[in-house]
Design an enzyme around this catalytic site. Structure first.
Site, PDB file in Angstrom:
ATOM      1  N   ASP A 129      57.548  25.583  51.922  1.00  0.00           N
ATOM      2  CA  ASP A 129      57.580  27.508  52.181  1.00  0.00           C
ATOM      3  C   ASP A 129      58.610  27.149  52.247  1.00  0.00           C
ATOM      4  O   ASP A 129      59.589  27.471  51.286  1.00  0.00           O
ATOM      5  CB  ASP A 129      57.315  27.099  54.035  1.00  0.00           C
ATOM      6  CG  ASP A 129      56.856  28.481  54.547  1.00  0.00           C
ATOM      7  OD1 ASP A 129      56.972  29.230  54.135  1.00  0.00           O
ATOM      8  OD2 ASP A 129      55.745  28.470  54.915  1.00  0.00           O
ATOM      9  N   GLY A 152      58.685  25.151  46.783  1.00  0.00           N
ATOM     10  CA  GLY A 152      59.380  26.392  48.502  1.00  0.00           C
ATOM     11  C   GLY A 152      59.137  27.113  47.362  1.00  0.00           C
ATOM     12  O   GLY A 152      58.753  27.703  46.137  1.00  0.00           O
ATOM     13  N   HIS A 153      59.244  28.390  48.610  1.00  0.00           N
ATOM     14  CA  HIS A 153      58.895  29.759  48.603  1.00  0.00           C
ATOM     15  C   HIS A 153      60.028  30.708  47.895  1.00  0.00           C
ATOM     16  O   HIS A 153      60.037  31.692  47.770  1.00  0.00           O
ATOM     17  CB  HIS A 153      58.424  30.463  49.555  1.00  0.00           C
ATOM     18  CG  HIS A 153      57.021  29.960  50.113  1.00  0.00           C
ATOM     19  ND1 HIS A 153      56.174  30.272  50.924  1.00  0.00           N
ATOM     20  CD2 HIS A 153      56.033  29.180  49.540  1.00  0.00           C
ATOM     21  CE1 HIS A 153      55.319  30.070  50.889  1.00  0.00           C
ATOM     22  NE2 HIS A 153      55.112  29.045  50.210  1.00  0.00           N
ATOM     23  N   GLY A 154      61.341  29.722  47.723  1.00  0.00           N
ATOM     24  CA  GLY A 154      62.242  30.094  47.598  1.00  0.00           C
ATOM     25  C   GLY A 154      63.615  30.811  48.673  1.00  0.00           C
ATOM     26  O   GLY A 154      63.244  30.071  50.530  1.00  0.00           O
ATOM     27  N   ASP A 189      58.226  29.285  44.634  1.00  0.00           N
ATOM     28  CA  ASP A 189      57.343  30.505  44.206  1.00  0.00           C
ATOM     29  C   ASP A 189      58.057  31.814  43.868  1.00  0.00           C
ATOM     30  O   ASP A 189      57.421  32.066  42.782  1.00  0.00           O
ATOM     31  CB  ASP A 189      56.379  30.876  45.158  1.00  0.00           C
ATOM     32  CG  ASP A 189      55.912  29.567  45.068  1.00  0.00           C
ATOM     33  OD1 ASP A 189      55.448  28.914  44.160  1.00  0.00           O
ATOM     34  OD2 ASP A 189      55.115  29.307  46.230  1.00  0.00           O
TER      35      ASP A 189
END
Length: 294
Positions: A219, A241-243, A272
């Site tokens: 996440d 992860g999502h950053g 992402d």
């Protein structure tokens, strides 16, 4: 735009001095003296709590010492206020119980503590592999939550350094109502398919510094939520992860702004969002400086 130093130098100087003098004159409370057993199976909550309470009651610098070994530890809260500087010194590894533990909010909690130092090079193993299949939040907004590995509530003037967290059931580290926190040289790891395993998430907090760390999760590497200000992130490796996410606002009414975020010399690899993401219509960042290296 000139970047203002948002962290008073005197605070970090004092924190460094406290960390240096700990080894020279602090009183140590070894969890093994309270009956802790490093077999990776027996729940050591009682021993950890007794050691914490005795350390917390000291006016001088005190150390809760976790020697090398693997210690099973159930959900536990280390509450303050404490009378002096308290160090949670992990040379050993802590292991969460297996399974989902639905609606248990926290594995390890630190609450109402001033001058906390958490360090030592040990590992927190959330054993998330046994819990991720029970996470239904991707399809149910009223889902039952899994426990956050370490939750800091109303913790002030504190430092988290040289700690490794792996396979968290939910987020690795969470901060709420915290002020003047320095996080450095931490490693937060979970597979890219693990749900809701944010590395560091924070809300209603201020003066948070994160540096020289590696965050690889399923996440957000770092999530900065409502009513948070003066955040400095530097030399952090993020991915997968999502950053790094600022905002995630708009779900609730009367949410407050996020202000004063600095992101410098960070590497995002395989994320992402290969940039700083400010999400949803109510995300108002008044000032931020970013400098990503890809």
């Amino acid at each position: 735009m000139a970047h203002k130093n948002i962290f008073p130098c005197i605070f970090f100087s004092i924190l460094f001095c406290v960390s240096f003098t700990v080894a020279q004159g602090a009183r140590t409370f070894n969890i093994k003296s309270y009956g802790a057993i490093a077999d990776g199976r027996i729940d050591n909550r009682k021993a950890f709590l007794r050691a914490w309470m005795d350390a917390c009651d000291q006016k001088e610098v005190s150390i809760v010492y976790i020697p090398k070994g693997v210690y099973m530890l159930g959900s536990v809260e280390f509450a303050g206020p404490c009378r002096g500087v308290t160090m949670f010194f992990m040379k050993g590894d802590l292991r969460a119980p297996r399974g989902a533990f639905l609606n248990v909010e926290t594995w390890l909690g630190f609450r109402y503590v001033d001058n906390l130092i958490m360090k030592g090079g040990g590992t927190l193993d959330g054993q998330g592999q046994s819990a991720w299949p029970f996470n239904q939040c991707h399809k149910n907004n009223n889902c039952q939550t899994l426990p956050i590995s370490v939750k800091f509530d109303f913790v002030t003037n504190s430092r988290i350094k040289s700690i490794r967290s792996i396979h968290s059931k939910n987020a690795h580290f969470s901060f709420f109502g915290c002020t003047n926190i320095n996080i450095s040289n931490v490693e937060l790891l979970a597979p890219d398919y693990s749900p809701n395993t944010d590395g560091i998430k924070m809300g209603s907090s201020s003066n948070i510094r994160i540096s020289y760390s590696k965050i690889s999760t399923g996440d957000d590497c770092i999530a900065i939520l409502s009513d948070t200000s003066n955040i400095d992130i530097s030399n952090v490796y993020c991915g997968p992860g999502h950053g790094i996410s600022i905002g995630s606002l708009g779900k609730y009414t009367n949410e407050k702004n996020v202000n004063g975020v600095s992101v410098r010399k960070c590497t995002l690899n395989g994320t992402d969002n290969d940039s700083l993401s400010c999400s949803n219509s109510r995300c108002y960042v008044q000032e931020y400086i970013w400098n990503f290296e890809f």
